[in-house]
Scaffold this motif. Sequence first.
Motif, PDB file in Angstrom:
ATOM      1  N   ILE A  54       1.007  -1.282  -0.214  1.00  8.72           N
ATOM      2  CA  ILE A  54       0.054  -0.036   0.063  1.00  8.72           C
ATOM      3  C   ILE A  54       0.946   1.184   0.001  1.00  8.72           C
ATOM      4  N   LYS A  55       0.746   2.225  -0.781  1.00  6.04           N
ATOM      5  CA  LYS A  55       1.356   3.427  -0.945  1.00  6.04           C
ATOM      6  C   LYS A  55       0.997   4.298   0.120  1.00  6.04           C
ATOM      7  N   PHE A  56       1.809   4.930   0.592  1.00  6.15           N
ATOM      8  CA  PHE A  56       1.614   6.284   1.454  1.00  6.15           C
ATOM      9  C   PHE A  56       2.465   7.338   0.939  1.00  6.15           C
ATOM     10  N   ASN A  57       1.914   8.491   0.755  1.00  7.94           N
ATOM     11  CA  ASN A  57       2.463   9.673   0.332  1.00  7.94           C
ATOM     12  C   ASN A  57       2.867  10.760   1.499  1.00  7.94           C
ATOM     13  N   ASN A  58       2.379  10.615   2.466  1.00  9.61           N
ATOM     14  CA  ASN A  58       2.418  11.816   3.475  1.00  9.61           C
ATOM     15  C   ASN A  58       3.114  11.021   4.949  1.00  9.61           C
ATOM     16  N   SER A  59       2.360   9.967   5.443  1.00 13.72           N
ATOM     17  CA  SER A  59       2.696   9.531   6.506  1.00 13.72           C
ATOM     18  C   SER A  59       2.188   8.177   6.708  1.00 13.72           C
ATOM     19  N   LEU A  60       2.813   7.228   7.764  1.00 16.07           N
ATOM     20  CA  LEU A  60       2.470   5.962   8.041  1.00 16.07           C
ATOM     21  C   LEU A  60       2.442   5.986   9.569  1.00 16.07           C
ATOM     22  N   GLN A  61       1.221   5.521  10.015  1.00 17.29           N
ATOM     23  CA  GLN A  61       1.508   5.344  11.689  1.00 17.29           C
ATOM     24  C   GLN A  61       0.805   4.058  11.867  1.00 17.29           C
ATOM     25  N   VAL A  62       1.197   3.166  12.705  1.00 10.14           N
ATOM     26  CA  VAL A  62       0.697   1.857  13.248  1.00 10.14           C
ATOM     27  C   VAL A  62       1.007   1.759  14.784  1.00 10.14           C
ATOM     28  N   THR A  63      -0.416   1.560  15.462  1.00 11.60           N
ATOM     29  CA  THR A  63      -0.278   1.550  16.647  1.00 11.60           C
ATOM     30  C   THR A  63      -1.020   0.370  17.239  1.00 11.60           C
ATOM     31  N   ILE A  64      -0.778  -0.061  18.438  1.00 12.32           N
ATOM     32  CA  ILE A  64      -1.211  -1.264  19.397  1.00 12.32           C
ATOM     33  C   ILE A  64      -1.528  -0.855  20.590  1.00 12.32           C
ATOM     34  N   LYS A  65      -2.522  -1.726  21.122  1.00 11.69           N
ATOM     35  CA  LYS A  65      -3.047  -1.341  22.390  1.00 11.69           C
ATOM     36  C   LYS A  65      -3.615  -2.674  22.888  1.00 11.69           C
ATOM     37  N   THR A  66      -3.545  -3.052  24.372  1.00 10.98           N
ATOM     38  CA  THR A  66      -4.387  -4.270  24.941  1.00 10.98           C
ATOM     39  C   THR A  66      -5.183  -3.675  25.990  1.00 10.98           C
ATOM     40  N   SER A  67      -6.373  -4.259  26.314  1.00  7.73           N
ATOM     41  CA  SER A  67      -7.037  -3.665  27.611  1.00  7.73           C
ATOM     42  C   SER A  67      -7.223  -5.285  28.368  1.00  7.73           C
ATOM     43  N   ASP A  68      -6.394  -6.078  28.105  1.00  2.65           N
ATOM     44  CA  ASP A  68      -6.236  -7.395  28.879  1.00  2.65           C
ATOM     45  C   ASP A  68      -5.315  -7.158  29.991  1.00  2.65           C
ATOM     46  N   ALA A  69      -5.564  -7.429  31.372  1.00  5.63           N
ATOM     47  CA  ALA A  69      -4.687  -7.469  32.376  1.00  5.63           C
ATOM     48  C   ALA A  69      -3.830  -8.354  32.082  1.00  5.63           C
ATOM     49  N   GLY A  70      -2.472  -8.106  32.221  1.00  6.44           N
ATOM     50  CA  GLY A  70      -1.427  -9.001  32.128  1.00  6.44           C
ATOM     51  C   GLY A  70      -1.104  -9.497  30.610  1.00  6.44           C
ATOM     52  N   GLY A  71      -1.892  -9.081  29.567  1.00  4.96           N
ATOM     53  CA  GLY A  71      -1.650  -9.425  28.380  1.00  4.96           C
ATOM     54  C   GLY A  71      -0.547  -8.660  27.568  1.00  4.96           C
ATOM     55  N   THR A  72      -0.197  -9.188  26.588  1.00  3.28           N
ATOM     56  CA  THR A  72       0.814  -7.996  25.710  1.00  3.28           C
ATOM     57  C   THR A  72       0.325  -8.475  24.304  1.00  3.28           C
ATOM     58  N   ALA A  73       0.522  -7.107  23.505  1.00  2.00           N
ATOM     59  CA  ALA A  73       0.164  -6.946  22.147  1.00  2.00           C
ATOM     60  C   ALA A  73       1.452  -6.997  21.303  1.00  2.00           C
ATOM     61  N   TYR A  74       1.654  -7.805  20.245  1.00  2.00           N
ATOM     62  CA  TYR A  74       2.955  -7.438  19.837  1.00  2.00           C
ATOM     63  C   TYR A  74       2.682  -7.066  18.234  1.00  2.00           C
ATOM     64  N   GLY A  75       3.366  -6.053  17.806  1.00  2.00           N
ATOM     65  CA  GLY A  75       3.160  -5.502  16.166  1.00  2.00           C
ATOM     66  C   GLY A  75       4.335  -5.799  15.660  1.00  2.00           C
ATOM     67  N   MET A  76       4.190  -5.993  14.248  1.00  3.52           N
ATOM     68  CA  MET A  76       5.342  -5.990  13.442  1.00  3.52           C
ATOM     69  C   MET A  76       4.773  -5.264  11.864  1.00  3.52           C
ATOM     70  N   VAL A  77       5.854  -4.345  11.493  1.00  4.23           N
ATOM     71  CA  VAL A  77       5.661  -3.753  10.250  1.00  4.23           C
ATOM     72  C   VAL A  77       6.757  -3.993   9.539  1.00  4.23           C
ATOM     73  N   LEU A  78       6.482  -3.863   8.047  1.00  3.42           N
ATOM     74  CA  LEU A  78       7.346  -4.066   7.063  1.00  3.42           C
ATOM     75  C   LEU A  78       7.179  -2.930   6.177  1.00  3.42           C
ATOM     76  N   TYR A  79       8.088  -2.250   5.678  1.00  2.00           N
ATOM     77  CA  TYR A  79       7.789  -0.956   4.844  1.00  2.00           C
ATOM     78  C   TYR A  79       9.261  -0.578   4.064  1.00  2.00           C
ATOM     79  N   ASP A  80       8.922   0.176   3.067  1.00  2.00           N
ATOM     80  CA  ASP A  80       9.982   0.912   2.554  1.00  2.00           C
ATOM     81  C   ASP A  80       9.623   2.211   2.305  1.00  2.00           C
ATOM     82  N   LEU A  81      10.675   3.065   2.145  1.00  2.00           N
ATOM     83  CA  LEU A  81      10.675   4.597   1.824  1.00  2.00           C
ATOM     84  C   LEU A  81      10.952   5.065   0.443  1.00  2.00           C
ATOM     85  N   GLY A  82      10.615   6.028   0.192  1.00  2.00           N
ATOM     86  CA  GLY A  82      11.060   6.568  -1.129  1.00  2.00           C
ATOM     87  C   GLY A  82       9.989   6.808  -2.087  1.00  2.00           C
TER      88      GLY A  82
END
Length: 196
Positions: free
Chosen positions: A168-196
Amino acid sequence: MPEIVLPTKGIQDEINKNVGSNADASSPTGSIHAKLKDIKGSLMDQIKPIRAASGQASSSSDVNVISITGKGRLHHAVLSTFVSTENCYLTVKIDGAIVYYGRDGNTNSISGLIGTDFISGSGASAILQVLSAAQYGSTQYRPFTTNFLATYPQTSLQAASVLLKDPIKFNNSLQVTIKTSDAGGTAYGMVLYDLG
């Protein structure tokens, strides 16, 4: 000994004009040197190194996996979780607009914008390269099923994946966020991208 015949000045000038020199500027219609530089430039524009970003969240506050300005292409943005409830979230914004908002499905689930280049096999034997929870920051291959597929853009907060045949092309910005509402839980995020 055979006689060596040198080309005339006119022939030499024509050869020099067509072959050119290494100092010629890139041009699709110029000398051979200029055309080769133009081809090299076109190829280099298409071949960009893929960069990786990863993050983890253990709270209900958004944590940036990546937030950049500029242009480029998003290849892959996934949420991986190791908790048993459906309370980990992934948000992807391209040029300020939300294009993916989803959650995990259950224990060991994977959801997000998934580049098909990162899936090996098919059907029940398909595997996907994702973050390893045991060794944060490394990758491993995990089973991947296509039971919950959505279309792009996907903003309806469901446990779904969108398969990306092309980045997916982006022209101005890219933002990826993660969160969890589980007590003691952990969310893991991974992003692969290129610039230019």
